[in-house]
Write an enzyme that holds these catalytic residues in place. Structure first.
Site, PDB file in Angstrom:
ATOM      1  N   HIS A   1      -7.127  -8.650  -4.586  1.00 31.67           N
ATOM      2  CA  HIS A   1      -6.172  -7.516  -4.106  1.00 31.67           C
ATOM      3  C   HIS A   1      -5.121  -7.847  -5.263  1.00 31.67           C
ATOM      4  O   HIS A   1      -3.991  -7.673  -5.057  1.00 31.67           O
ATOM      5  CB  HIS A   1      -5.337  -7.944  -2.781  1.00 31.67           C
ATOM      6  CG  HIS A   1      -6.396  -7.537  -1.674  1.00 31.67           C
ATOM      7  ND1 HIS A   1      -6.345  -6.299  -1.126  1.00 31.67           N
ATOM      8  CD2 HIS A   1      -7.384  -8.625  -1.194  1.00 31.67           C
ATOM      9  CE1 HIS A   1      -7.430  -6.615  -0.199  1.00 31.67           C
ATOM     10  NE2 HIS A   1      -7.913  -7.686   0.045  1.00 31.67           N
TER      11      HIS A   1
ATOM     12  N   TRP B   1      -1.110  -2.886   8.397  1.00 28.78           N
ATOM     13  CA  TRP B   1      -1.539  -2.537   6.857  1.00 28.78           C
ATOM     14  C   TRP B   1      -1.333  -0.909   6.943  1.00 28.78           C
ATOM     15  O   TRP B   1      -1.344  -0.371   7.866  1.00 28.78           O
ATOM     16  CB  TRP B   1      -2.918  -2.610   6.820  1.00 28.78           C
ATOM     17  CG  TRP B   1      -3.423  -4.214   7.069  1.00 28.78           C
ATOM     18  CD1 TRP B   1      -3.998  -4.781   8.083  1.00 28.78           C
ATOM     19  CD2 TRP B   1      -3.027  -5.304   6.098  1.00 28.78           C
ATOM     20  NE1 TRP B   1      -4.489  -6.036   8.014  1.00 28.78           N
ATOM     21  CE2 TRP B   1      -3.806  -6.340   6.783  1.00 28.78           C
ATOM     22  CE3 TRP B   1      -2.681  -5.256   4.897  1.00 28.78           C
ATOM     23  CZ2 TRP B   1      -3.811  -7.585   6.226  1.00 28.78           C
ATOM     24  CZ3 TRP B   1      -2.812  -6.697   4.237  1.00 28.78           C
ATOM     25  CH2 TRP B   1      -3.115  -7.863   4.966  1.00 28.78           C
ATOM     26  N   THR B   2      -0.925  -0.507   5.601  1.00 29.13           N
ATOM     27  CA  THR B   2      -0.377   0.873   5.654  1.00 29.13           C
ATOM     28  C   THR B   2      -1.002   1.582   4.608  1.00 29.13           C
ATOM     29  O   THR B   2      -0.569   2.280   3.866  1.00 29.13           O
ATOM     30  CB  THR B   2       0.960   0.745   4.900  1.00 29.13           C
ATOM     31  OG1 THR B   2       1.302  -0.036   3.589  1.00 29.13           O
ATOM     32  CG2 THR B   2       2.069  -0.108   6.112  1.00 29.13           C
TER      33      THR B   2
ATOM     34  N   TYR C   1      -4.864  -5.643  14.895  1.00 26.68           N
ATOM     35  CA  TYR C   1      -4.655  -4.962  13.677  1.00 26.68           C
ATOM     36  C   TYR C   1      -4.220  -3.458  13.914  1.00 26.68           C
ATOM     37  O   TYR C   1      -4.955  -2.701  14.512  1.00 26.68           O
ATOM     38  CB  TYR C   1      -6.135  -4.774  12.822  1.00 26.68           C
ATOM     39  CG  TYR C   1      -6.069  -5.787  11.672  1.00 26.68           C
ATOM     40  CD1 TYR C   1      -5.846  -7.011  11.873  1.00 26.68           C
ATOM     41  CD2 TYR C   1      -6.871  -5.510  10.554  1.00 26.68           C
ATOM     42  CE1 TYR C   1      -5.651  -8.176  10.962  1.00 26.68           C
ATOM     43  CE2 TYR C   1      -7.005  -6.574   9.529  1.00 26.68           C
ATOM     44  CZ  TYR C   1      -6.335  -7.881   9.782  1.00 26.68           C
ATOM     45  OH  TYR C   1      -6.476  -8.901   8.869  1.00 26.68           O
TER      46      TYR C   1
ATOM     47  N   ASP D   1      -7.917 -13.384   0.864  1.00 34.92           N
ATOM     48  CA  ASP D   1      -8.917 -12.691   1.284  1.00 34.92           C
ATOM     49  C   ASP D   1      -9.661 -11.796   0.264  1.00 34.92           C
ATOM     50  O   ASP D   1      -8.952 -11.017  -0.658  1.00 34.92           O
ATOM     51  CB  ASP D   1      -8.261 -11.601   2.434  1.00 34.92           C
ATOM     52  CG  ASP D   1      -7.280 -10.980   1.850  1.00 34.92           C
ATOM     53  OD1 ASP D   1      -6.405 -11.199   1.104  1.00 34.92           O
ATOM     54  OD2 ASP D   1      -6.932  -9.709   2.388  1.00 34.92           O
ATOM     55  N   GLU D   2     -11.045 -11.245   0.842  1.00 29.28           N
ATOM     56  CA  GLU D   2     -11.769 -10.280   0.270  1.00 29.28           C
ATOM     57  C   GLU D   2     -11.507 -10.370  -1.233  1.00 29.28           C
ATOM     58  O   GLU D   2     -11.778  -9.331  -1.901  1.00 29.28           O
ATOM     59  CB  GLU D   2     -11.001  -9.055   0.840  1.00 29.28           C
ATOM     60  CG  GLU D   2     -11.065  -8.798   2.121  1.00 29.28           C
ATOM     61  CD  GLU D   2     -10.655  -7.390   2.600  1.00 29.28           C
ATOM     62  OE1 GLU D   2     -11.073  -6.896   3.536  1.00 29.28           O
ATOM     63  OE2 GLU D   2      -9.309  -7.331   2.122  1.00 29.28           O
TER      64      GLU D   2
ATOM     65  N   ARG E   1       0.818  -1.199   0.025  1.00 27.67           N
ATOM     66  CA  ARG E   1       0.095   0.136  -0.015  1.00 27.67           C
ATOM     67  C   ARG E   1       0.760   1.276  -0.124  1.00 27.67           C
ATOM     68  O   ARG E   1       0.511   2.240  -0.649  1.00 27.67           O
ATOM     69  CB  ARG E   1      -1.003   0.022   1.125  1.00 27.67           C
ATOM     70  CG  ARG E   1      -2.086  -0.513   0.916  1.00 27.67           C
ATOM     71  CD  ARG E   1      -2.042  -1.976   0.246  1.00 27.67           C
ATOM     72  NE  ARG E   1      -3.447  -2.662   0.132  1.00 27.67           N
ATOM     73  CZ  ARG E   1      -4.107  -3.387   1.259  1.00 27.67           C
ATOM     74  NH1 ARG E   1      -3.770  -3.694   2.353  1.00 27.67           N
ATOM     75  NH2 ARG E   1      -5.371  -3.847   0.942  1.00 27.67           N
TER      76      ARG E   1
ATOM     77  N   TRP F   1      -7.997 -13.805  10.683  1.00 32.26           N
ATOM     78  CA  TRP F   1      -7.818 -12.379  10.766  1.00 32.26           C
ATOM     79  C   TRP F   1      -9.378 -11.779  11.041  1.00 32.26           C
ATOM     80  O   TRP F   1      -9.383 -10.732  11.590  1.00 32.26           O
ATOM     81  CB  TRP F   1      -7.412 -11.661   9.547  1.00 32.26           C
ATOM     82  CG  TRP F   1      -8.332 -11.717   8.109  1.00 32.26           C
ATOM     83  CD1 TRP F   1      -8.584 -12.840   7.216  1.00 32.26           C
ATOM     84  CD2 TRP F   1      -9.103 -10.829   7.806  1.00 32.26           C
ATOM     85  NE1 TRP F   1      -9.085 -12.463   6.426  1.00 32.26           N
ATOM     86  CE2 TRP F   1      -9.703 -11.204   6.528  1.00 32.26           C
ATOM     87  CE3 TRP F   1      -9.352  -9.577   8.091  1.00 32.26           C
ATOM     88  CZ2 TRP F   1     -10.643 -10.466   5.848  1.00 32.26           C
ATOM     89  CZ3 TRP F   1     -10.178  -8.602   7.565  1.00 32.26           C
ATOM     90  CH2 TRP F   1     -10.940  -9.083   6.221  1.00 32.26           C
TER      91      TRP F   1
ATOM     92  N   ASP G   1      -2.995  -1.264  12.195  1.00 37.25           N
ATOM     93  CA  ASP G   1      -3.545  -0.065  11.392  1.00 37.25           C
ATOM     94  C   ASP G   1      -4.526   0.857  11.978  1.00 37.25           C
ATOM     95  O   ASP G   1      -4.964   1.813  11.540  1.00 37.25           O
ATOM     96  CB  ASP G   1      -3.793  -0.566   9.726  1.00 37.25           C
ATOM     97  CG  ASP G   1      -5.092  -1.558   9.708  1.00 37.25           C
ATOM     98  OD1 ASP G   1      -4.986  -2.305  10.705  1.00 37.25           O
ATOM     99  OD2 ASP G   1      -5.731  -1.422   8.981  1.00 37.25           O
TER     100      ASP G   1
ATOM    101  N   ASP H   1      -0.357  -6.089  -3.841  1.00 34.85           N
ATOM    102  CA  ASP H   1      -1.773  -5.655  -3.615  1.00 34.85           C
ATOM    103  C   ASP H   1      -2.456  -4.872  -4.698  1.00 34.85           C
ATOM    104  O   ASP H   1      -1.334  -4.773  -5.673  1.00 34.85           O
ATOM    105  CB  ASP H   1      -2.013  -4.900  -2.182  1.00 34.85           C
ATOM    106  CG  ASP H   1      -3.457  -5.258  -1.522  1.00 34.85           C
ATOM    107  OD1 ASP H   1      -4.070  -5.138  -2.331  1.00 34.85           O
ATOM    108  OD2 ASP H   1      -3.253  -5.935  -0.427  1.00 34.85           O
TER     109      ASP H   1
HETATM  110  C1  ACM Z   1      -7.096  -8.827   5.544  1.00 35.92           C
HETATM  111  O1  ACM Z   1      -7.246  -7.807   6.372  1.00 35.92           O
HETATM  112  N1  ACM Z   1      -7.872  -8.457   4.342  1.00 35.92           N
HETATM  113  C2  ACM Z   1      -6.472 -10.133   5.614  1.00 35.92           C
END
Ligand code: ACM
Length: 639
Positions: A279, A494-495, A448, A356-357, A176, A423, A450, A205
């Site tokens: 991602h 996470w950044t 987390y 993920d996601e 990021r 997570w 962040d 990502d």
């Molecule tokens: C995540 O926080 N999407 C692994």
């Protein structure tokens, strides 16, 4: 009197002098808290000459370099060496007969008025013993230049210490925002002080691909660069054709080898993450043929514009297709080559493949995916992703590595050797452990980093909060019937909203101290009061080391509730005890002469701002916080 007995005599003399001095040696402040720590009578004073006896193994090189730097360069002692244990002031000893309690990372540290000894089965244990030893020294040891006029005096102790978990991880999202090789090294330097042993690098990502892959050069020629934007990430305008894509960077394979070696010398493994099938915007921008959506060649590597709609929960609705196409054989050929190169570079046994996601809305419209579903008998998009996951798992295993992914991979029914990183809370981890998978707990609810660590009116805005005391409650093995499956725990940085290392440090510390203690220290030795007191000591050390930290634990917690006739009540509490809160509604800066908060307060009818500040013993400790009444009102509506 020969020279040796003269120094001994002088030491005893100095000890006698210092033992009546004011320096408080009663507070021992080691993070993470050791398994067993006994404070013994007396103290050790660093002599002018420190006689070191250490194993000849090259594996202890960094430990000795660290000691030379601190005791030699900062404390200013002359370091000589000896082979005779009885002559040594500072002894590092590798056990010839293994101590079963200490395993691979444990150590025993004994400080007497005459000498210091650290024993361990393995070099990692000696390194951790030295980390604990340095935390016994006055805070000035944290600097990097010679400090004069300090009594380098430390308390006599007997410490027996070993970790609760073997996986003590910190994740660094270098996608990021890109962080240079030197910045990653500093990250490693700081994490090892608190006995972390695993660095998870989130290398790919939507915002950038950060590792050179020789078979696919465009991943870094194109995928590592984007338009630079600042502000609230996620709300930026879309990049336009005339804005330069010159922001970013990547690690060459040579850089990666250097980082792996740097980490290994400090007993840290580096785990790479290549996040697929979601991602993956930087990937499909570099190689549009890996997508099954026409038109992706018009996309750009994301600068922070909105690309997902989360209003209906997970999985999100993608506004641009940031996925690899599970129905495209080229994707598996691509991943085979990428994973080959990654597996050849990283000695660590696991490769993290994300999972993920991943949004499914573009897949739903894709004829090739419909065909794949018919061929494979797949009924849902989750099953399509499960099919993809199993194929990637097979590729990872074919390179002699184990597969690990975010807890979404459970949907695909992965093989037993696959590990799960939980997570979305701890539920996925509990389910995985019950199904016999190894699990690393890194739940957003506790780990987390962040997230904001205090009130939104003072912290840089992020969509969620995680205070220090909540992070400290992290127990990776809570509610697990068979804790053998819990490899350990990890905090994730996470950044998206972290633009530089100073802010990365602010977000890490002190919460990464809480996680460090949660993954190292036995549960019955964890204690919040002891912990935050040690954190306050650590803050002073961070200042000497010029490591930025968040003072958020000194700021009040603001809770707002609405009552009859549009009245609003504000309740203020504190994370740590012993703080006095002063406030104003007249826009001026409160201090100890202002009203002290005692009970929930009603907001006066026309007030515009609530200002709050905390004091301890008449000394300001919290930051001046201004919360607009409009903002406080909005908090009620949200509930
Ligand atoms: C995540 O926080 N999407 C692994």
């Amino acid at each position: 009197m020969n020279y040796r007995s003269l120094t001994t005599f002088l030491n005893l003399f100095i000890f006698a002098t210092y033992s009546v001095c004011a320096q408080d040696l009663s507070r021992i402040s080691i993070i993470p808290e050791p398994v067993q720590l006994v404070r013994n009578e007396g103290s050790f004073v660093l002599p002018e000459e420190v006689v070191l006896k250490a194993p000849a193994s090259t594996e202890v090189n960094q430990t000795i370099i660290l000691l030379r730097k601190k005791i030699g360069e900062v404390a200013g002692s002359r370091i000589t060496t000896t082979n005779r244990e009885e002559q040594a002031t500072l002894r590092l000893i590798l056990n010839t007969i293994q101590d079963t309690l200490l395993k691979n990372e444990g150590y025993q540290l004994v400080v007497t008025p005459r000498n210091i000894s650290i024993r361990a089965n393995r070099p990692a244990g000696l390194f951790y013993g030295v980390q604990s030893l340095l935390q016994l020294f006055p805070k000035e040891i944290e600097g990097d230049k010679l400090v004069r006029n300090i009594r380098w005096q430390i308390p006599c102790v007997s410490v027996t210490d070993y970790p609760r978990f073997g996986w003590r991880g910190l994740m660094f999202d270098v996608s990021r925002h890109f962080f240079t090789k030197e910045e990653v090294k500093r990250y490693i330097d700081n994490m090892v002080k608190f006995k972390y042993n695993l660095l998870h690098l989130h290398l790919t990502d939507d915002e950038g691909w950060r590792i050179q892959i020789k078979s696919f050069p465009k991943l870094t020629e194109v995928g590592a660069w984007r338009v630079n934007k600042v502000g609230y990430f996620g709300t930026f305008s879309a990049p336009t054709a005339n804005e330069p894509k010159d922001y970013g960077g990547f690690y060459t394979q040579e850089d990666i080898r250097e980082l792996i070696q740097y980490a290994a010398e400090r007993y840290v493994n580096i785990m790479p993450e290549i996040d697929v099938p979601g991602h993956s915007l930087a990937t499909v921008v570099s190689y549009p043929e890996l997508s099954c959506t026409p038109g992706v060649e018009k996309y750009s590597v994301r600068s922070g514009e909105a690309i997902m709609d989360w209003s209906r929960g997970a999985p999100p609705i993608a506004l641009v297709d940031n996925t690899l196409c599970p129905a495209n054989e080229k994707v598996y050929e691509f991943l085979d080559k990428v994973i080959s190169e990654v597996a050849a570079l990283f000695p660590f046994e696991y490769i993290h493949m994300g999972g993920d996601e991943a949004p499914h809305n573009f897949w739903e419209k894709t004829p090739e995916i419909k065909q794949l579903m018919q061929q494979q008998g797949l009924k849902t998009m989750q099953e399509v992703q499960g099919y993809f996951t199993k194929r990637v798992e097979a590729i990872v295993q074919s390179k002699g590595k184990k597969f690990i992914g975010w807890d979404e991979i459970l949907d695909g029914g992965p093989s037993k050797s696959t590990a799960v990183m939980s997570w979305r809370g701890v539920e996925g981890g509990i389910k995985a452990a019950n199904a016999g998978h190894e699990v690393v707990m890194s739940p957003s609810t506790y780990a987390y980093l962040d997230y904001m660590q205090g009130d939104v009116s003072i912290e840089p805005r992020v969509y969620a909060s995680l205070r220090l005391n909540k992070a400290y409650q992290f127990d990776p093995a809570a509610d697990i019937s068979d804790p053998r499956f819990i490899k350990g725990g990890q905090a994730n940085l996470w950044t998206e909203q972290i633009y530089n290392t100073r802010h990365a440090e602010y977000m890490l510390w002190p919460r990464a101290l809480a996680i460090a203690e949660s993954v190292w220290t036995p549960l019955n030795k964890k204690n919040w009061t002891n912990f935050y007191t040690k954190v306050e000591e650590q803050f002073k050390r961070f200042e000497v080391a010029e490591i930025k930290y968040a003072p958020s634990m000194y700021d009040p917690i603001i809770s707002v509730s609405g009552g009859a006739n549009n009245s609003i009540t504000v309740e203020l509490t504190t994370e740590i005890p012993g703080l006095d809160i002063y406030y104003s509604f007249d826009n001026s800066f409160p201090d100890t002469f202002y009203p002290r908060y005692k009970a929930p307060i009603s907001i006066p009818k026309d007030a515009a701002n609530l200002k709050i500040v905390t004091y301890r013993d008449k000394k300001q400790v919290g930051r001046m916080i201004t919360a607009s009444v409009a903002d406080l009102k909005a908090r009620i509506r949200k509930r």
